[in-house]
Design a protein around this motif. Structure first.
Motif, PDB file in Angstrom:
ATOM      1  N   GLY A 253       0.820  -1.197   0.000  1.00 45.51           N
ATOM      2  CA  GLY A 253       0.000   0.000   0.000  1.00 45.51           C
ATOM      3  C   GLY A 253       0.859   1.254   0.000  1.00 45.51           C
ATOM      4  O   GLY A 253       1.862   1.331   0.708  1.00 45.51           O
ATOM      5  N   ASN A 288      -3.324   7.503  -3.349  1.00 45.05           N
ATOM      6  CA  ASN A 288      -3.688   6.473  -2.388  1.00 45.05           C
ATOM      7  C   ASN A 288      -3.953   5.204  -3.183  1.00 45.05           C
ATOM      8  O   ASN A 288      -4.958   5.089  -3.879  1.00 45.05           O
ATOM      9  CB  ASN A 288      -4.928   6.878  -1.597  1.00 45.05           C
ATOM     10  N   GLY A 289      -3.024   4.255  -3.098  1.00 46.06           N
ATOM     11  CA  GLY A 289      -3.183   3.043  -3.886  1.00 46.06           C
ATOM     12  C   GLY A 289      -2.128   2.011  -3.557  1.00 46.06           C
ATOM     13  O   GLY A 289      -1.821   1.768  -2.388  1.00 46.06           O
ATOM     14  N   HIS A 290      -1.524   1.441  -4.610  1.00 47.16           N
ATOM     15  CA  HIS A 290      -0.562   0.358  -4.464  1.00 47.16           C
ATOM     16  C   HIS A 290       0.729   0.734  -5.168  1.00 47.16           C
ATOM     17  O   HIS A 290       0.734   1.490  -6.147  1.00 47.16           O
ATOM     18  CB  HIS A 290      -1.124  -0.940  -5.050  1.00 47.16           C
ATOM     19  N   GLY A 295      -4.451   2.753  -8.236  1.00 48.13           N
ATOM     20  CA  GLY A 295      -4.934   3.579  -7.137  1.00 48.13           C
ATOM     21  C   GLY A 295      -5.528   4.877  -7.630  1.00 48.13           C
ATOM     22  O   GLY A 295      -5.588   5.155  -8.837  1.00 48.13           O
ATOM     23  N   GLN A 296      -5.975   5.709  -6.712  1.00 43.95           N
ATOM     24  CA  GLN A 296      -6.614   6.987  -7.020  1.00 43.95           C
ATOM     25  C   GLN A 296      -5.587   8.119  -6.876  1.00 43.95           C
ATOM     26  O   GLN A 296      -4.877   8.197  -5.870  1.00 43.95           O
ATOM     27  CB  GLN A 296      -7.790   7.241  -6.102  1.00 43.95           C
TER      28      GLN A 296
END
Length: 372
Positions: A253, A288-290, A295-296
């Motif tokens: 993450g 915010n994601g991987h 992700g966003q």
């Protein structure tokens, strides 16, 4: 009288050469003595044994180890080849690995003690890393991931003229230098590279990139944090500077916040439909994601008079960018708003424009469905 006295106090040229020859002989004798005391072949075998045991790889060298003592005590391993056991291709190859060692090894050798090599610095020369085999070596993602462990690094680490081979991409001419690494203390990572989207050298010109990253690392309940984080990126004449923070979880993450500044919009990025008088841009980036890239992503791009705000799914955005033919006729998968004193796209000019836009992929599908 004084002239004769001054001449007598000056060393003769022949005497100077004699001192230089003596100094050279002493240095050669010391170098030969260090090499004999440390037994390069035995020391190289000890280092390879430690590397094999700790990594689980099969690591070999093409030549016997070489010991040097200037500018510090070090061992050079040439023709390094590291493979996963049973694999017929290398995970990592390097022209040479230079390992810096503490001077205590020399005192151990002089006393006849058993030598236990401890590495204080590392330089990889012309390494080539296969990321597909690296992922295989790291193992599957089954089970709970282990928390991060931050190593303590006192001496510089460096990569010279490295290559990283990925699935459909390649990094070349990689030069990296890490000053040190300690929890709660600022560390600096700097370097340069050339990026290609395909590994074939003749397909396209490489994208050059230079970077300087300063960050203070710490561990927080198993997560790795870089806060504060400062970056400077440059490619050609384009330069981007910024600061922010980053958080990475053991499961991959990734959460990051950056405030970036550039004196002009980078030519390597998709062009903005803003007038040319927007010379300076401030960009807020929230992701915010991987760590794999999904992700966003929220963007807030502020020019001197204009502003673009949007949110996009990185995976959909990358797929849209890679579809060159479709991207010319469809809207990008982005939601947000645009406020501009003047928009310009070719010969079309809009003044005092305020535009709200939603999921571009859905809009393009609706338009396609209504088109006869």
């Amino acid at each position: 009288m004084s002239d004769n006295a001054d001449a007598a106090t000056k060393p003769k040229p022949r005497r100077r050469w004699r001192w230089l020859l003596w100094l050279l002989a002493i240095l050669l004798a010391i170098g030969f003595g260090v090499s004999r005391l440390l037994q390069p072949e035995k020391l190289g075998e000890l280092l390879l044994t430690q590397i094999n045991e700790r990594s689980g790889l099969v690591v070999t060298t093409g030549e016997p180890a070489q010991v040097g003592w200037w500018p510090g005590l070090h061992v050079e391993l040439r023709g390094v080849d590291a493979r996963i056991p049973g694999d017929d291709a290398a995970l990592l190859q390097a022209e040479a690995i230079d390992l810096s060692l503490p001077l205590s090894l020399l005192s151990d050798a002089l006393r006849g003690n058993e030598i236990q090599p401890r590495i204080t610095g590392l330089t990889l020369r012309a390494p080539a890393l296969d990321t597909v085999r690296l992922q295989h070596w790291l193992g599957p993602d089954d089970g709970p991931p282990a928390p991060f462990v931050l190593p303590e690094i006192d001496s510089p680490l460096a990569i010279e003229d490295g290559t990283i081979i990925g699935d459909g991409w390649q990094v070349e001419a990689l030069d990296v230098a890490l000053s040190d690494l300690h929890a709660g203390q600022a560390s600096k990572l700097s370097g340069s590279l050339n990026y290609r989207s395909t590994p074939s050298p003749g397909d396209e010109d490489p994208l050059p990139l230079r970077f300087d990253i300063t960050a203070t690392p710490s561990l927080d309940t198993g997560d790795l944090r870089l806060d504060p984080l400062r970056v400077e990126l440059a490619s050609g004449e384009d330069t981007v500077t910024g600061s922010g923070s980053l958080r990475l979880t053991p499961a991959g993450g990734l959460v990051t916040t950056l405030e970036l500044t550039t004196e002009r919009w980078p030519q390597l990025l998709p062009a903005l439909p803003l007038p040319p008088e927007n010379q300076r841009f401030d960009v807020s980036v929230d992701f915010n994601g991987h760590s794999r890239g999904s992700g966003q992503l929220r963007l807030d791009i502020r020019g001197e008079a204009d502003r673009i705000r949007g949110e996009l799914a990185v995976g959909d955005w990358l797929a849209w960018l890679s579809d060159g033919e479709a991207s010319a006729w469809t809207l990008p998968p982005i939601s947000g708003s645009l406020t501009a004193t003047r928009l310009q796209q070719g010969d079309i000019v809009l003044t005092e424009a305020v535009i709200d836009f939603d999921d571009g992929m859905q809009a393009s599908e609706d338009n396609a469905a209504s088109t006869p």
